[in-house]
Write a protein that holds these residues in place. Structure first.
Motif, PDB file in Angstrom:
ATOM      1  N   VAL A 176     -23.900  24.835  71.749  1.00 16.53           N
ATOM      2  CA  VAL A 176     -22.850  24.069  72.427  1.00 16.53           C
ATOM      3  C   VAL A 176     -23.290  22.623  72.641  1.00 16.53           C
ATOM      4  O   VAL A 176     -22.506  21.678  72.465  1.00 16.53           O
ATOM      5  CB  VAL A 176     -22.486  24.739  73.761  1.00 16.53           C
ATOM      6  N   MET A 177     -24.546  22.415  73.009  1.00 17.20           N
ATOM      7  CA  MET A 177     -25.053  21.061  73.225  1.00 17.20           C
ATOM      8  C   MET A 177     -25.016  20.255  71.928  1.00 17.20           C
ATOM      9  O   MET A 177     -24.616  19.079  71.926  1.00 17.20           O
ATOM     10  CB  MET A 177     -26.478  21.119  73.764  1.00 17.20           C
ATOM     11  N   MET A 178     -25.390  20.876  70.818  1.00 18.48           N
ATOM     12  CA  MET A 178     -25.352  20.179  69.542  1.00 18.48           C
ATOM     13  C   MET A 178     -23.921  19.852  69.138  1.00 18.48           C
ATOM     14  O   MET A 178     -23.629  18.763  68.625  1.00 18.48           O
ATOM     15  CB  MET A 178     -26.015  21.040  68.460  1.00 18.48           C
ATOM     16  N   PHE A 179     -23.016  20.783  69.390  1.00 20.04           N
ATOM     17  CA  PHE A 179     -21.607  20.540  69.053  1.00 20.04           C
ATOM     18  C   PHE A 179     -21.035  19.395  69.881  1.00 20.04           C
ATOM     19  O   PHE A 179     -20.355  18.503  69.350  1.00 20.04           O
ATOM     20  CB  PHE A 179     -20.798  21.821  69.276  1.00 20.04           C
ATOM     21  N   ILE A 180     -21.294  19.383  71.174  1.00 24.14           N
ATOM     22  CA  ILE A 180     -20.786  18.306  72.034  1.00 24.14           C
ATOM     23  C   ILE A 180     -21.383  16.965  71.615  1.00 24.14           C
ATOM     24  O   ILE A 180     -20.697  15.935  71.603  1.00 24.14           O
ATOM     25  CB  ILE A 180     -21.094  18.611  73.508  1.00 24.14           C
ATOM     26  N   THR A 181     -22.669  16.968  71.256  1.00 22.77           N
ATOM     27  CA  THR A 181     -23.315  15.731  70.827  1.00 22.77           C
ATOM     28  C   THR A 181     -22.665  15.171  69.570  1.00 22.77           C
ATOM     29  O   THR A 181     -22.336  13.970  69.500  1.00 22.77           O
ATOM     30  CB  THR A 181     -24.812  15.973  70.577  1.00 22.77           C
ATOM     31  N   CYS A 182     -22.452  16.019  68.576  1.00 17.05           N
ATOM     32  CA  CYS A 182     -21.820  15.577  67.328  1.00 17.05           C
ATOM     33  C   CYS A 182     -20.389  15.110  67.578  1.00 17.05           C
ATOM     34  O   CYS A 182     -19.946  14.096  67.023  1.00 17.05           O
ATOM     35  CB  CYS A 182     -21.834  16.702  66.303  1.00 17.05           C
ATOM     36  N   LEU A 183     -19.677  15.832  68.419  1.00 13.56           N
ATOM     37  CA  LEU A 183     -18.294  15.454  68.727  1.00 13.56           C
ATOM     38  C   LEU A 183     -18.240  14.081  69.376  1.00 13.56           C
ATOM     39  O   LEU A 183     -17.432  13.230  68.991  1.00 13.56           O
ATOM     40  CB  LEU A 183     -17.663  16.513  69.641  1.00 13.56           C
ATOM     41  N   CYS A 184     -19.092  13.843  70.364  1.00 11.27           N
ATOM     42  CA  CYS A 184     -19.060  12.564  71.087  1.00 11.27           C
ATOM     43  C   CYS A 184     -19.497  11.408  70.205  1.00 11.27           C
ATOM     44  O   CYS A 184     -18.909  10.313  70.261  1.00 11.27           O
ATOM     45  CB  CYS A 184     -19.933  12.650  72.334  1.00 11.27           C
ATOM     46  N   ILE A 185     -20.514  11.617  69.378  1.00 12.35           N
ATOM     47  CA  ILE A 185     -21.001  10.544  68.516  1.00 12.35           C
ATOM     48  C   ILE A 185     -19.931  10.126  67.515  1.00 12.35           C
ATOM     49  O   ILE A 185     -19.751   8.935  67.220  1.00 12.35           O
ATOM     50  CB  ILE A 185     -22.294  10.985  67.802  1.00 12.35           C
ATOM     51  N   LEU A 186     -19.195  11.109  66.987  1.00 14.98           N
ATOM     52  CA  LEU A 186     -18.146  10.788  66.024  1.00 14.98           C
ATOM     53  C   LEU A 186     -16.902  10.218  66.697  1.00 14.98           C
ATOM     54  O   LEU A 186     -16.215   9.363  66.133  1.00 14.98           O
ATOM     55  CB  LEU A 186     -17.781  12.044  65.231  1.00 14.98           C
ATOM     56  N   ALA A 187     -16.596  10.675  67.894  1.00 14.60           N
ATOM     57  CA  ALA A 187     -15.346  10.281  68.555  1.00 14.60           C
ATOM     58  C   ALA A 187     -15.456   8.974  69.319  1.00 14.60           C
ATOM     59  O   ALA A 187     -14.425   8.348  69.598  1.00 14.60           O
ATOM     60  CB  ALA A 187     -14.884  11.390  69.500  1.00 14.60           C
ATOM     61  N   VAL A 188     -16.664   8.552  69.669  1.00 17.89           N
ATOM     62  CA  VAL A 188     -16.818   7.381  70.545  1.00 17.89           C
ATOM     63  C   VAL A 188     -16.326   6.094  69.884  1.00 17.89           C
ATOM     64  O   VAL A 188     -15.977   5.133  70.573  1.00 17.89           O
ATOM     65  CB  VAL A 188     -18.293   7.236  70.982  1.00 17.89           C
ATOM     66  N   ASP A 189     -16.260   6.050  68.562  1.00 16.76           N
ATOM     67  CA  ASP A 189     -15.795   4.858  67.864  1.00 16.76           C
ATOM     68  C   ASP A 189     -14.278   4.790  67.771  1.00 16.76           C
ATOM     69  O   ASP A 189     -13.748   3.827  67.198  1.00 16.76           O
ATOM     70  CB  ASP A 189     -16.393   4.800  66.451  1.00 16.76           C
ATOM     71  N   PHE A 190     -13.564   5.784  68.294  1.00 19.00           N
ATOM     72  CA  PHE A 190     -12.112   5.798  68.239  1.00 19.00           C
ATOM     73  C   PHE A 190     -11.532   5.620  69.639  1.00 19.00           C
ATOM     74  O   PHE A 190     -12.128   6.023  70.634  1.00 19.00           O
ATOM     75  CB  PHE A 190     -11.608   7.119  67.636  1.00 19.00           C
ATOM     76  N   ARG A 191     -10.352   5.045  69.687  1.00 21.56           N
ATOM     77  CA  ARG A 191      -9.720   4.769  70.973  1.00 21.56           C
ATOM     78  C   ARG A 191      -9.255   6.035  71.682  1.00 21.56           C
ATOM     79  O   ARG A 191      -9.014   6.004  72.893  1.00 21.56           O
ATOM     80  CB  ARG A 191      -8.527   3.823  70.756  1.00 21.56           C
TER      81      ARG A 191
END
Length: 358
Positions: free
Chosen positions: A177-192
């Motif tokens: 779960v921690m790895m999934f949240i990390t990947c999600l946030c890293i990819l999503a942070v560049d979008f509004r």
């Protein structure tokens, strides 16, 4: 007096006949002027935004998009993480049989993956983006659903919490779960669509992405050999070399890729050349050198954290938060390098909690 533009002089030159030597000199002159401009821009800049803007015109805008953010609150961050925990409990409570049969056949495995996507991936993605304003309502709703399904089944037992490997299975679930949240946030942070209050804070405050490095350090400590009281047959320097080599390779690969692609880098996060992988490698080396028994690592970790906090309040925070940077390696990467003084404390604290059964 206005200085003439060398490019205009070069371009305005006319030849009555083709002269290879003159053409070659013009090409070398253009290259020399371009290199001079590049060197001047690189030496006058104090951040990774030192490359010519023409290579990546949107670089400065993207850096500003993830900079100067105040964060949210500890309560909201806790609500986000509890939403993910409730989703996992709800998935195992509602579909426990599929979990038990997942390793028996390909069909069961694919069904388990589909359920993980429906119960974990998709809801988490929605809660972290379009449903961010209703995070507390989502938390209450998931809690009510969990209570309802538990009451319907009249029993509450999670398959991964039964048997002798319960602790290992629970830690494995948390790591996934921690790895999934990390990947999600890293990819999503560049979008509004990703809320700005969940991105990393600039100076003070708390946000979801501020937990990234600490979570990895803590989890590595919980699963380390020291925490499990497993003695390695290798010497400490061989063990440190084995564990840090992949991290150092990833760190230099990321550094080379960001430099070659002129990718935007938030300098206030780690520094000019530092990154996440260098921090993990440094923590691994330091904890390998100072190998403390698991029963005492919690005490040492607490002392390190308290000492570092005292150092911050006595003036270190002024240096770390200032925008002034020198030409030396430490000054250019002060955020990442000085984090090595506190991250081992968190690592020792995690090893101590594992040894005491917390």
């Amino acid at each position: 007096m206005v200085k003439p533009n060398p490019f205009i002089i070069v371009e305005s030159t006319r030849f009555s006949a083709f002269d290879p030597s003159k053409v070659k000199n013009i090409v070398w002159l253009k290259a020399l002027i371009s290199c001079n401009k590049f060197t001047t821009a690189f030496s006058n800049s104090s951040s990774m935004d030192s490359f010519p803007r023409s290579l990546n015109p949107n670089k400065h805008l993207r850096e500003q998009f993830v900079s100067n953010l105040p964060g949210s609150s500890m309560l909201e961050v806790s609500a986000l993480l509890n939403n993910v925990a409730l989703l996992m409990l709800l998935r195992h409570t509602f579909c426990s049989q599929t979990v038990n049969d997942a390793c028996r056949s390909l069909k069961s495995y694919l069904a388990s993956v589909a359920l993980d996507y429906v119960f974990l991936v998709l809801p988490t993605l929605l809660i972290f983006t379009v449903l961010a304003e209703w995070v507390y309502i989502c938390l209450i709703g998931l809690l009510l659903l969990l209570v309802f399904f538990t009451a319907v089944k009249r029993t509450y037992s999670l398959p991964y919490m039964e048997g002798p490997n319960a602790s290992r299975a629970s830690i494995s679930s948390y790591r996934v779960v921690m790895m999934f949240i990390t990947c999600l946030c890293i990819l999503a942070v560049d979008f509004r669509i990703y809320p700005r209050e969940y991105a990393k804070t600039e100076t003070y405050g708390a946000s979801l992405m501020d937990l990234g490095v600490g979570s990895f350090v803590l989890m590595n400590a919980v699963t380390s050999r020291q925490a499990r009281n497993i003695k390695s047959s290798m010497s400490w320097w061989k063990a440190a070399f084995k564990s840090t080599t992949p991290l150092l390779l990833l760190g230099f690969a990321r550094l080379a890729s960001t430099l070659s692609l002129d990718y935007q880098v938030h300098v206030g996060e780690y520094g000019v050349n530092w990154n996440f992988f260098f921090t993990l490698a440094g923590v691994s080396i330091l904890t390998s050198i100072l190998n403390v028994p698991a029963e005492y690592s919690g005490i040492l970790g607490s002392v390190i954290l308290v000492g570092y906090q005292s150092w911050l309040t006595n003036g270190l925070n002024v240096y770390l938060l200032s925008n002034e940077r020198g030409t030396d390696v430490i000054s250019r990467n002060k955020e990442g390098i000085f984090s090595l003084f506190v991250q081992p404390g968190l690592c020792y604290l995690g090893g101590g909690s594992k040894s005491t059964g917390i």
